[in-house]
Structures are given as structure tokens and as C-alpha cells.
Design a protein around this motif. Sequence first.
Motif, PDB file in Angstrom:
ATOM      1  N   HIS A 162       0.851  -1.162   0.000  1.00 40.79           N
ATOM      2  CA  HIS A 162       0.000   0.000   0.000  1.00 40.79           C
ATOM      3  C   HIS A 162       0.905   1.234   0.000  1.00 40.79           C
ATOM      4  O   HIS A 162       1.989   1.197   0.563  1.00 40.79           O
ATOM      5  CB  HIS A 162      -0.876  -0.029   1.253  1.00 40.79           C
ATOM      6  CG  HIS A 162      -2.038   0.880   1.130  1.00 40.79           C
ATOM      7  ND1 HIS A 162      -3.085   0.613   0.284  1.00 40.79           N
ATOM      8  CD2 HIS A 162      -2.306   2.060   1.719  1.00 40.79           C
ATOM      9  CE1 HIS A 162      -3.958   1.609   0.369  1.00 40.79           C
ATOM     10  NE2 HIS A 162      -3.510   2.500   1.224  1.00 40.79           N
ATOM     11  N   ALA A 163       0.473   2.292  -0.668  1.00 43.65           N
ATOM     12  CA  ALA A 163       1.365   3.444  -0.839  1.00 43.65           C
ATOM     13  C   ALA A 163       1.536   4.255   0.456  1.00 43.65           C
ATOM     14  O   ALA A 163       2.452   5.071   0.553  1.00 43.65           O
ATOM     15  CB  ALA A 163       0.843   4.337  -1.960  1.00 43.65           C
ATOM     16  N   TYR A 164       0.651   4.050   1.429  1.00 45.67           N
ATOM     17  CA  TYR A 164       0.704   4.777   2.710  1.00 45.67           C
ATOM     18  C   TYR A 164      -0.322   4.122   3.632  1.00 45.67           C
ATOM     19  O   TYR A 164      -1.093   3.259   3.188  1.00 45.67           O
ATOM     20  CB  TYR A 164       0.392   6.280   2.514  1.00 45.67           C
ATOM     21  CG  TYR A 164      -0.910   6.511   1.763  1.00 45.67           C
ATOM     22  CD1 TYR A 164      -2.116   6.688   2.429  1.00 45.67           C
ATOM     23  CD2 TYR A 164      -0.947   6.501   0.374  1.00 45.67           C
ATOM     24  CE1 TYR A 164      -3.305   6.862   1.735  1.00 45.67           C
ATOM     25  CE2 TYR A 164      -2.130   6.671  -0.321  1.00 45.67           C
ATOM     26  CZ  TYR A 164      -3.303   6.853   0.371  1.00 45.67           C
ATOM     27  OH  TYR A 164      -4.477   6.999  -0.315  1.00 45.67           O
ATOM     28  N   THR A 165      -0.339   4.526   4.869  1.00 44.47           N
ATOM     29  CA  THR A 165      -1.272   3.933   5.831  1.00 44.47           C
ATOM     30  C   THR A 165      -2.710   4.324   5.490  1.00 44.47           C
ATOM     31  O   THR A 165      -2.991   5.503   5.230  1.00 44.47           O
ATOM     32  CB  THR A 165      -0.925   4.436   7.261  1.00 44.47           C
ATOM     33  OG1 THR A 165       0.441   4.112   7.517  1.00 44.47           O
ATOM     34  CG2 THR A 165      -1.808   3.796   8.310  1.00 44.47           C
ATOM     35  N   CYS A 166      -3.607   3.346   5.482  1.00 48.46           N
ATOM     36  CA  CYS A 166      -5.007   3.617   5.129  1.00 48.46           C
ATOM     37  C   CYS A 166      -5.653   4.570   6.139  1.00 48.46           C
ATOM     38  O   CYS A 166      -5.513   4.394   7.361  1.00 48.46           O
ATOM     39  CB  CYS A 166      -5.814   2.312   5.140  1.00 48.46           C
ATOM     40  SG  CYS A 166      -5.373   1.214   3.792  1.00 48.46           S
TER      41      CYS A 166
END
Length: 504
Positions: free
Chosen positions: A262-266
Motif C-alpha cells: 500500500h502506498a501509505y497507511t489507510c
Amino acid sequence: MSKTNLFQDWVQSLKRTPSKSSRSRDDLSLSYKPYEIDFSMHVELRKKLVDRMNNLPQEKRHANAAVLLDGGSELPKYCTDTTHCNFRQESFFQYLFGAREPDCSGAIDLSTGESILFVPRLSSEWELWCGKAPTLDYLKSHYQVDHVHYQDEKLEVLQKRGIVHLHVLYGLNTDSGLYTVTTAKFDGIEAFTVHKDILHPELVECRLIKTERELDLLRWINTISSEAHVQVMRTLKPGMMEFQAESQFLYYCYMIGGARFHAYTCICGSGHNASALHYGHAGAPNDKVLKDGDLILNDMGCELHCYASDITCTFPVNGKFTKDQIFIYEAVLKSHDAVIAAMKPGVEWKDLHILSLRVLGEELLKGGLLVGDIEDLMRHHVPAYFYPHGLGHLLGLDVHDVGGYTDGKTRTPTKSLCKLRCDRALEKNMVLTVEPGCYFIDAQLDDLLANPEASQFVSKDVLARFRGFGGVRIESDVIVVEDGAENMTKVPRTVADIEQCISA
Ligand code: GLY
Ligand code: MN
Ligand code: MN
């Protein structure tokens, strides 16, 4: 179609094996086939850098020079023998070599353009735990580099080629404020003249303008993330947990798109939590129950081959917007749409940010939350108390991609502009997020009310009604094209389309 039928359709779609060419990139059809990475993309990117380096002014150019980058290494989880997460390659190294293994280096001979990948000499102990080590021939053909050698051969290989000057990577990331931590080093590097200040700005400029192959990959990643957002929209209902939005999203992206990262924390903030811009962190891990009447702000984007997506959808968990929710949502949507309509090469990103604040301000005036004249409001930075972040940021190998501030340029320290992550004119094939928002953040509202010049433009009664409302963000990923902009994000955006998507 009922939600049960949708799920059955999805299961059916998993049994099909559509060819790459039959996949639609525009509709929301479900496909499980991962994107095939064409590594010649990195051959092209290396050539782009070589051309740039060989066209530098005379004083920055050297005969017998090579670029040398170190890739990333795995980080142990504290003092244990497990790692923090699955290894993810360092972005600049990924850009040039695309190699997914840790502890590699890569060189490019600037005289010939030849590329050399250096890989660790893996032990039998390594093979015991991790399987057979790939051969050098396999790595050479898989990654489409000209040569592959072991790391311990680096000094000899570079000297045999007659390399005298090494350009290594060192520079500032203007989003984090941190400097490069992977600057190349090895035993024997002192035999070369090492240049630390030339490569970084050149490589940043290369990453800024995407190639057609990069755009193709970014579009595909966006399609997967868009589909996943729609799936989440159709799944949530009151009584579920915020983290079920996160888990559904991650599942979809990995299951259907093969996106492990994932590109960053959801960020899945419902109700008041939607007003925390980067909610979902360790101390607030998307763990509230979704209430009937809540809006939820889902900011999530998967990553593939280290390329990112970054999409936000805001919608009512019960499927039906209230009047107040429509007021705020449509104000943000107008701002989002106005920016995309105005994007084209030559336009200053800062001016688009001001446009987004202005449109939001005008809509808040129309709805009675603000009072007065838009020019006065803008002069006193009133919209920025409701929208206290930048319009968006560059997107690519990093979610907050490099290149936002270059040539020593720094942020403008006003309330309206200080959070802007990019300040430059748009160019064809730049990729940026467009993500205006409107939030009711207690600390911002308290600051606004404590400021006599700005608070005169606020209707105190109407504002009181919105305390605890949360917030709305609408975020799309956009390519700057020849005569405008291409929005890669395909999710329902209007109130009617969202309500229909949820009820379908
Ligand atoms: N997802 C973080 C951001 O929108 O910048
Ligand atoms: Mn985002
Ligand atoms: Mn973003």
C-alpha cells in the motif's frame, strides 16, 4: 443488483482469465490478472538520465564518470530476526533498475550508457531459508541490464572500465525534510573522485515527468484502487468497523491487482474522525464503529512495482447524504472539479491551490456558513481554516513524490500556502493529486474564532451546527496532458452517483 449478486459476480469473474488486451481500463469490471511489468521501462529511464547528465554544463561534466546508487536494505524489527515489513525498494534505485531484491547497487557508465547491477553473493545459509539464489545470467536478462556482478567485485569492475568520477545520490526530500540515507558507499570508494551534489537534482527532474510506460502503469494502479474504493463503498454499513473498509480495500488490491503493498497507511475516518487529516495511524487505527448518519472519509491507494496511487472517497455509511452533508460535499466537489478543469501545461500549481480555496469559500458563502465578500475572505485566509492543507502533490514512485520544491525554493509561510507540497508550473506528463477538503477541526475552528479579523466572516450559529461533523476530502490522481488534464481515478463522485453505487 443486490450486494449478494455483486459478490457472486465477483466470484464468477475470478474464474475467468481475461487476456491483458481484453481488460478494460475505464470500467469497473473485475479482473484478477496482475499487470505484467515491462522492464525495458527502466532501460528507457536510464537513458533519460544519461542524456541529462551528458548535457549538463561543462563544469558539472567529467570524462570517465559513472552514476552509482545503492538500493535499500531490510530493517530488522528492533533486535529481533524478523523485519519491519516486507522489503520495499528505495525509490530512486527502483526508478533506474527496478530490482526488487535488497542490498543491491547499480552503476551507469556515462560514457557508454551501459548499466551494471551489483547483487549480494548469497550464502548457502541464505539459500537454506530463502531458496535457490537467482543466477547472474537470469538477473541480467530479467532486469534488462547490460552486466551483473557481485557486490564484492564492484571496485575491480569500475576500475577496469576506467571510471575515475562517481556521481552518488545525496539530497533533500522536501516533503519529509530528510536527506538521502542510501548514498552509495563501499570499501575502496576513496579511489574515485566522488561527486555528491550533481546527481540528485537531475534524477528528481527525471522522475518529475513521467514516460508513457510509467503513465500506463500508474493508470493501471489507479484502476485497481478505484475498483477497490467502489467495492468498499458497496460493502460498508452502519455497525461495521472503520478497519473493515481498510481490510476490504487491501484484500481487493492484492487479490485482484496483485498489489502486495500500500502506498501509505489507510485513512478510514468516520464521523468526527474524518477531520483528522492522517487518521488511521498507530494510536488511532481505524477502530471506531460506523454510525448511522456518519460520513466516512476513505483515503487509500495501492502500490505496484513501487508506483503509487492516492485516492479519497467520502460518502455516508448508510448510503444517503443529509442536507448538511450535501452542502459540504458539493462545495468540495466544485473545488475539485474547478481545479481539474483549469489544469494544463504552464499553469502554476500555487494558483490552482488558490483557485480551490476560492471556490470552496464561495460555496461556503452561498450555503451561509460564511458571510461577507470573497475577496475579504481570501485576504484573511478564512477558507484555509476549513481546508488547512495543500491542494495536492506530485505522485509517482512515492505517494508524496519528489520535485515539489527545487532550486532552493521553500514554502510560502502564509496560512493559505504554508502546507503546499509543490510550487511550480505544470508540465506535460506530470502526475499530481487534486485533493481539496473541508473539515471541522476543533483546533482550527478555535483559532478562527479567536482571530477577530477572520471570525467576522463566520456565521457562529451555522458553525455551531457543524462542530463534530468531521470532514470531506475528494482526491483524484491526474496526469497533465497537452491541452488539459486526464483524471485517472474512476469512482462515483456526484451525490447521485454515490447514492446509486451504494444502493445498487
Ligand atoms: N494519502 C495522503 C495524502 O493524501 O497526501
Ligand atoms: Mn490521500
Ligand atoms: Mn494525497
